[in-house]
Design an enzyme around this catalytic site. Structure first.
Site, PDB file in Angstrom:
ATOM      1  N   LYS A  42      79.929  -8.185  55.425  1.00 43.68           N
ATOM      2  CA  LYS A  42      78.551  -8.610  55.142  1.00 43.68           C
ATOM      3  C   LYS A  42      78.460  -9.942  54.415  1.00 43.68           C
ATOM      4  O   LYS A  42      77.397 -10.549  54.380  1.00 43.68           O
ATOM      5  CB  LYS A  42      77.822  -7.524  54.369  1.00 43.68           C
ATOM      6  CG  LYS A  42      78.411  -7.245  53.009  1.00 43.68           C
ATOM      7  CD  LYS A  42      77.831  -5.964  52.433  1.00 43.68           C
ATOM      8  CE  LYS A  42      78.346  -5.767  51.026  1.00 43.68           C
ATOM      9  NZ  LYS A  42      78.267  -4.391  50.571  1.00 43.68           N
ATOM     10  N   ARG A 135      73.295   3.928  43.360  1.00 44.96           N
ATOM     11  CA  ARG A 135      72.666   3.209  44.462  1.00 44.96           C
ATOM     12  C   ARG A 135      72.391   4.288  45.499  1.00 44.96           C
ATOM     13  O   ARG A 135      71.703   5.257  45.174  1.00 44.96           O
ATOM     14  CB  ARG A 135      73.572   2.063  44.946  1.00 44.96           C
ATOM     15  CG  ARG A 135      72.763   0.970  45.681  1.00 44.96           C
ATOM     16  CD  ARG A 135      73.622  -0.198  46.125  1.00 44.96           C
ATOM     17  NE  ARG A 135      74.528   0.160  47.210  1.00 44.96           N
ATOM     18  CZ  ARG A 135      75.406  -0.680  47.756  1.00 44.96           C
ATOM     19  NH1 ARG A 135      75.480  -1.922  47.338  1.00 44.96           N
ATOM     20  NH2 ARG A 135      76.195  -0.287  48.733  1.00 44.96           N
TER      21      ARG A 135
HETATM   22  C1  LIG Z   1      79.499  -3.960  50.316  1.00 40.19           C
HETATM   23  C2  LIG Z   1      79.975  -2.607  50.553  1.00 40.19           C
HETATM   24  C3  LIG Z   1      81.350  -2.353  50.593  1.00 40.19           C
HETATM   25  C4  LIG Z   1      82.382  -3.424  50.314  1.00 40.19           C
HETATM   26  O1  LIG Z   1      82.221  -3.978  49.032  1.00 40.19           O
HETATM   27  P1  LIG Z   1      83.239  -5.057  48.433  1.00 40.19           P
HETATM   28  O2  LIG Z   1      83.011  -5.023  46.978  1.00 40.19           O
HETATM   29  O3  LIG Z   1      82.884  -6.364  49.036  1.00 40.19           O
HETATM   30  O4  LIG Z   1      84.601  -4.631  48.809  1.00 40.19           O
HETATM   31  C5  LIG Z   1      81.746  -1.052  50.865  1.00 40.19           C
HETATM   32  N1  LIG Z   1      80.846  -0.071  51.097  1.00 40.19           N
HETATM   33  C6  LIG Z   1      79.514  -0.290  51.065  1.00 40.19           C
HETATM   34  C7  LIG Z   1      78.585   0.837  51.316  1.00 40.19           C
HETATM   35  C8  LIG Z   1      79.037  -1.561  50.795  1.00 40.19           C
HETATM   36  O5  LIG Z   1      77.725  -1.772  50.745  1.00 40.19           O
END
Ligand SMILES: *Cc1c(COP(=O)(O)O)cnc(C)c1O
Length: 360
Positions: A42, A135
């Site tokens: 992302k 969250r």
């Molecule tokens: C962004 C995200 C990740 C990865 O997060 P990082 O800190 O970039 O490794 C994994 N799972 C979910 C649900 C996320 O939103």
């Protein structure tokens, strides 16, 4: 979109070889501990160049928070995962462009199932569990059991996993205890409902710390990781992963002014354009440079000048102010200054239409 159709700067150099090196190292670490890594892309705004590197490096599932980005990966041969809870209004695209999604709301899962049946597809669902970061995720165990029963009666969707996300919102670190709770839940679901859930999906990057300190619970078999792949960072309190590259995204911004000026603003003090009041120390007259980039395109707090003697003083929407007095370089207007980007800056730069992307 632009009046000028071509521009040279600012430009971000994306070193695909260095990223590939990081991916190899981190995937191996995960697999050696019994977890299949899922690459969360992302931060790179649907860049298919970046996505391809992950697949070339042996990643089989790529993930993104936006369905539009997953659409951009349509022709890349990998399983696609949507990591942000789907919007009810995008259920059809979720089925079209992803194979698996993380969910916590039964109404959305029902809508996805309806679309999947209509398109003659089968969509995988991972149920998100609240583990303390506050969250997304199901908090109430009764609700969890009731949702699971409903899903098993739905055609078009398969319940394949339980997942949780930590370290993202409430600053709660992944631990043996909170991740271990997922494994216990899998057992309880099996005992009470006779359903065996395959995947136990942990995340995010911070969970990698548990591998090194031997705290990763037995039974977690998938890890969703983004940040660490890009720069080897695990967590602010820990050193970067050894042998990883941090300089995978280098931003070059052009200097538009160089002047000797006081270091302390003069006149009557109010607030800046972002309504902050900053104290500037008085260091006398300094040589300052302004680069043509700002908060609109990046997050300056997550940018590190390659020349460590260049000091980043501050920024507004379109201007980045530097102190170059001690940097040892003879910069002139029209030259560029280079910065190593950290995750938040990578994300902002990649989504900005005003920053050129150059893959090397
Ligand atoms: C962004 C995200 C990740 C990865 O997060 P990082 O800190 O970039 O490794 C994994 N799972 C979910 C649900 C996320 O939103």
């Amino acid at each position: 979109m632009y009046l000028v159709l071509e521009f040279n700067y600012p430009v971000v150099h994306i070193d695909l070889e260095k990223i590939k090196h990081n991916i190899g190292l981190i995937s191996k670490k995960c697999r050696n501990s019994g977890m299949e890594p899922v690459a969360v892309l992302k931060g790179t705004n649907g860049s298919s160049e970046v996505a391809r590197v992950f697949v070339d490096a042996g990643i089989s599932t790529i993930a993104d928070a936006r369905i539009g980005n997953l659409k951009a990966y349509e022709h890349i041969a990998a399983k696609k995962m949507l990591v942000r809870l789907p919007m009810l209004s995008e259920a059809a695209d979720v089925v079209r462009y992803s194979d698996v999604s993380l969910n916590s709301e039964i109404t959305v899962i029902q809508a996805i199932a309806n679309e999947a049946r209509r398109m003659n597809k089968q969509h995988e669902v991972i149920l998100m569990i609240e583990a303390g970061d506050l969250r997304e995720g199901i908090y109430d165990q009764e609700e969890l059991f009731s949702i699971i029963k409903k899903i098993t009666n739905l055609e078009g969707v398969n319940l394949t996993g339980l997942g949780t996300n930590l370290n993202c919102f409430g600053s709660i670190k992944p631990t043996n205890e909170n991740l271990g709770r997922l494994v216990e839940l899998k057992q309880e679901i099996n005992n009470k409902l006779g359903i065996d859930i395959d995947l136990i999906s942990g995340g995010s990057t911070g969970s990698l710390a548990l591998i090194d300190n031997g705290e990763m619970p037995e039974g977690i078999n998938q890890l969703r990781i983004g940040t660490a792949f890009f720069n080897g960072f695990v967590e602010v309190s820990l050193p970067r992963l050894p042998d990883t590259y941090m300089d995978t995204f280098i931003l070059k911004a052009e200097i538009i002014e160089i002047k000797e000026k006081p270091s302390k603003p003069f006149g009557t003090t109010g607030v800046d354009s972002f309504r902050n009041k900053t104290e500037f120390p008085d260091k006398g007259i300094r040589k300052r440079a302004i680069c043509a980039i700002g908060k609109q395109d990046t997050e300056p707090r997550f940018m590190y000048p390659v020349n460590e003697k260049v000091e980043l003083i501050g920024s507004s929407s379109d201007h980045l102010v530097l102190d170059i007095t001690a940097c040892g370089e003879n910069f002139a207007v029209g030259d560029t200054v280079s910065f190593i980007l950290d995750y938040v800056a990578i994300m902002r730069v990649m989504t900005s239409g005003h920053v050129r992307k150059l893959y090397i």
